[in-house]
Design an enzyme around this catalytic site. Structure first.
Site, PDB file in Angstrom:
ATOM      1  N   ARG A  78       0.866  -1.192   0.000  1.00 48.97           N
ATOM      2  CA  ARG A  78       0.000   0.000   0.000  1.00 48.97           C
ATOM      3  C   ARG A  78       0.896   1.234   0.000  1.00 48.97           C
ATOM      4  NH1 ARG A  78      -4.370   0.586  -1.791  1.00 48.97           N
ATOM      5  NH2 ARG A  78      -5.218  -1.197  -0.672  1.00 48.97           N
ATOM      6  N   GLN A 102      -7.785  -7.960  -8.625  1.00 50.90           N
ATOM      7  CA  GLN A 102      -7.642  -6.526  -8.917  1.00 50.90           C
ATOM      8  C   GLN A 102      -6.179  -6.182  -9.222  1.00 50.90           C
ATOM      9  OE1 GLN A 102      -9.837  -3.523  -8.242  1.00 50.90           O
ATOM     10  NE2 GLN A 102      -8.672  -2.260  -6.837  1.00 50.90           N
ATOM     11  N   ARG A 107       2.112  -7.079  -9.231  1.00 52.67           N
ATOM     12  CA  ARG A 107       2.426  -6.438  -7.948  1.00 52.67           C
ATOM     13  C   ARG A 107       2.511  -7.434  -6.798  1.00 52.67           C
ATOM     14  NH1 ARG A 107      -2.832  -3.129  -5.634  1.00 52.67           N
ATOM     15  NH2 ARG A 107      -4.394  -4.772  -5.881  1.00 52.67           N
ATOM     16  N   HIS A 189       1.548   2.695 -10.561  1.00 48.90           N
ATOM     17  CA  HIS A 189       0.592   3.209  -9.571  1.00 48.90           C
ATOM     18  C   HIS A 189       1.316   4.067  -8.519  1.00 48.90           C
ATOM     19  CE1 HIS A 189      -2.706   3.221  -6.753  1.00 48.90           C
ATOM     20  NE2 HIS A 189      -3.411   2.338  -7.431  1.00 48.90           N
ATOM     21  N   ASP A 236     -11.465   9.081  -7.992  1.00 48.48           N
ATOM     22  CA  ASP A 236     -10.975   7.896  -8.714  1.00 48.48           C
ATOM     23  C   ASP A 236     -11.349   8.066 -10.183  1.00 48.48           C
ATOM     24  OD1 ASP A 236      -9.996   5.461  -9.437  1.00 48.48           O
ATOM     25  OD2 ASP A 236     -11.322   4.267  -8.155  1.00 48.48           O
ATOM     26  N   GLU A 298      -1.261   8.147 -11.643  1.00 50.92           N
ATOM     27  CA  GLU A 298      -0.800   6.867 -12.160  1.00 50.92           C
ATOM     28  C   GLU A 298      -0.801   6.875 -13.685  1.00 50.92           C
ATOM     29  OE1 GLU A 298      -3.823   4.291 -10.482  1.00 50.92           O
ATOM     30  OE2 GLU A 298      -3.877   5.519  -8.687  1.00 50.92           O
TER      31      GLU A 298
HETATM   32  O1  LIG Z   1      -6.689  -1.109  -3.230  1.00 48.07           O
HETATM   33  P1  LIG Z   1      -5.935  -1.331  -4.505  1.00 48.07           P
HETATM   34  O2  LIG Z   1      -6.270  -2.649  -5.154  1.00 48.07           O
HETATM   35  O3  LIG Z   1      -4.465  -1.182  -4.302  1.00 48.07           O
HETATM   36  O4  LIG Z   1      -6.374  -0.216  -5.503  1.00 48.07           O
HETATM   37  C1  LIG Z   1      -6.246   1.132  -5.200  1.00 48.07           C
HETATM   38  C2  LIG Z   1      -6.849   1.993  -6.310  1.00 48.07           C
HETATM   39  O5  LIG Z   1      -6.100   1.794  -7.475  1.00 48.07           O
HETATM   40  C3  LIG Z   1      -6.474   2.629  -8.603  1.00 48.07           C
HETATM   41  O6  LIG Z   1      -6.169   3.947  -8.349  1.00 48.07           O
HETATM   42  C4  LIG Z   1      -7.928   2.454  -8.947  1.00 48.07           C
HETATM   43  O7  LIG Z   1      -8.365   3.404  -9.904  1.00 48.07           O
HETATM   44  C5  LIG Z   1      -8.798   2.532  -7.738  1.00 48.07           C
HETATM   45  O8  LIG Z   1     -10.124   2.150  -8.090  1.00 48.07           O
HETATM   46  C6  LIG Z   1      -8.283   1.639  -6.619  1.00 48.07           C
HETATM   47  O9  LIG Z   1      -9.088   1.797  -5.489  1.00 48.07           O
END
Ligand SMILES: O=P(O)(O)OC[C@H]1O[C@H](O)[C@H](O)[C@@H](O)[C@@H]1O
Length: 323
Positions: A78, A102, A107, A189, A236, A298
């Site tokens: 994070r 996601q 990563r 990111h 976002d 990003e």
């Molecule tokens: O919580 P994560 O999976 O690390 O993602 C963190 C963030 O990443 C990007 O910025 C996306 O646009 C967001 O929608 C997401 O919340």
């Protein structure tokens, strides 16, 4: 500028030579650090090839990393600069990547450190190394069985992280190592550290199309105003900057420019700040008011998909300058 790949590290200790960049592998082979003669430094975890620190010559940290970030490989970090590949967010409607978590597996996979190269200053004689480049590689053999099954394609990634004087540059080469075509998205990111989000504005995104991911049920597209972007709520958004990748996206604080981002082949800019509620809902986001001290800007190729036929390669990157 002379690029000297694979310069023997023993040279670093030779008396009489201009000061060299120092590269160290530490934390039981889990972390690579580089320091320039100026004192500027970076630290990269092999887990995710995640940059977790970028410091200026005075030791000032440029990146935001959560106090509860996991750096032991149990969870995506994070903060810092996690690498997103081969999917941005989730893509339930894109069959080939629909099974991935996601932001994909890059990563959360352990990368290989492929080595360093340095370049010397051409303008200031005797001032030593100007920059140091660290290369990291990821291929199917580095993936967990689960990731391999969820995305069974032949690929090779080379991610290069270069620390220069006042500059952090990251670039990615993606290669299709198989015969079958596949598609991907990728993104860097970057969590930028700021002193006070209330004083931050971002330029370079004016009069641009953006997708607001916070509108429900379907994210909506809009055009941004001609003024700079200020962040005063959860944000976002996926911007397609009207000026294209070469026009810098600039983060300003209190009217002063602090970072500039120039891109190559990364046509989108995602701006993310979880704000109070989002930080509260995110277990590894600490301190909870840390959203006031960060903004994610990003650079990515995340609108649609990049398609690579067998044997084809793609390259993209960003150059971030601390101003
Ligand atoms: O919580 P994560 O999976 O690390 O993602 C963190 C963030 O990443 C990007 O910025 C996306 O646009 C967001 O929608 C997401 O919340």
């Amino acid at each position: 500028m002379v690029d000297r790949p694979k310069k023997p590290s023993a040279l670093s200790a030779t008396p009489g030579l201009a000061p060299q960049a120092q590269v160290t592998i530490s934390h039981s082979n889990n972390r690579v650090s580089a320091v320039l003669p100026t004192g500027e430094s970076i630290e990269v975890l092999l887990f995710g090839a995640t940059i977790i620190s970028w410091k200026d010559a005075k030791g000032g940290e440029k990146l935001w990393v959560s106090g509860k970030a996991k750096t032991d490989g149990t969870k995506a970090v994070r903060g810092g600069v996690p690498v997103v590949f081969p999917v941005f967010g989730t893509a339930p409607d894109h069959a080939a990547t629909s099974k991935l978590p996601q932001h994909g597996f890059a990563r959360t996979s352990r990368w290989e450190f492929l080595g360093k190269s340095t370049s010397e200053s051409s303008s200031i004689s005797g001032s030593g190394d100007d920059s140091v480049k660290l290369d990291f590689g990821l291929s199917p053999s580095n993936l967990s069985e689960g990731s391999r099954k969820a995305w069974p394609f032949e690929f090779g990634l080379i991610y290069s992280v270069t620390l220069g004087r006042g500059i952090l540059s990251t670039s990615m080469v993606v290669r299709n190592e198989g015969d079958e075509a596949w598609e991907f998205q990728t993104l860097m990111h970057t969590y930028f550290r700021v002193a006070d989000i209330a004083k931050v504005e971002i330029t370079g995104l004016e009069s641009s199309q953006y997708l607001d991911k916070l509108t429900t049920p379907i994210p909506s597209t809009a055009t941004s105003p001609s003024a700079s972007l200020k962040i005063a709520a959860q944000t976002d958004r996926v911007y397609s900057p009207a000026g294209g990748p070469e026009v810098p996206v600039v983060i300003k604080e209190g009217g002063k420019e602090t970072f500039s981002i120039v891109r190559d082949n990364l046509n989108e800019i995602v701006v993310w700040n979880p704000w109070e509620a989002g930080a509260k809902a995110t277990a590894d986001f600490e301190p909870k008011d840390g959203y006031k001290e960060m903004v994610c800007v990003e650079a990515g190729a995340v609108k649609g998909w990049v398609k690579l036929e067998g044997g084809e390669s793609w390259e993209g990157g960003q150059v971030v300058t601390a101003l």
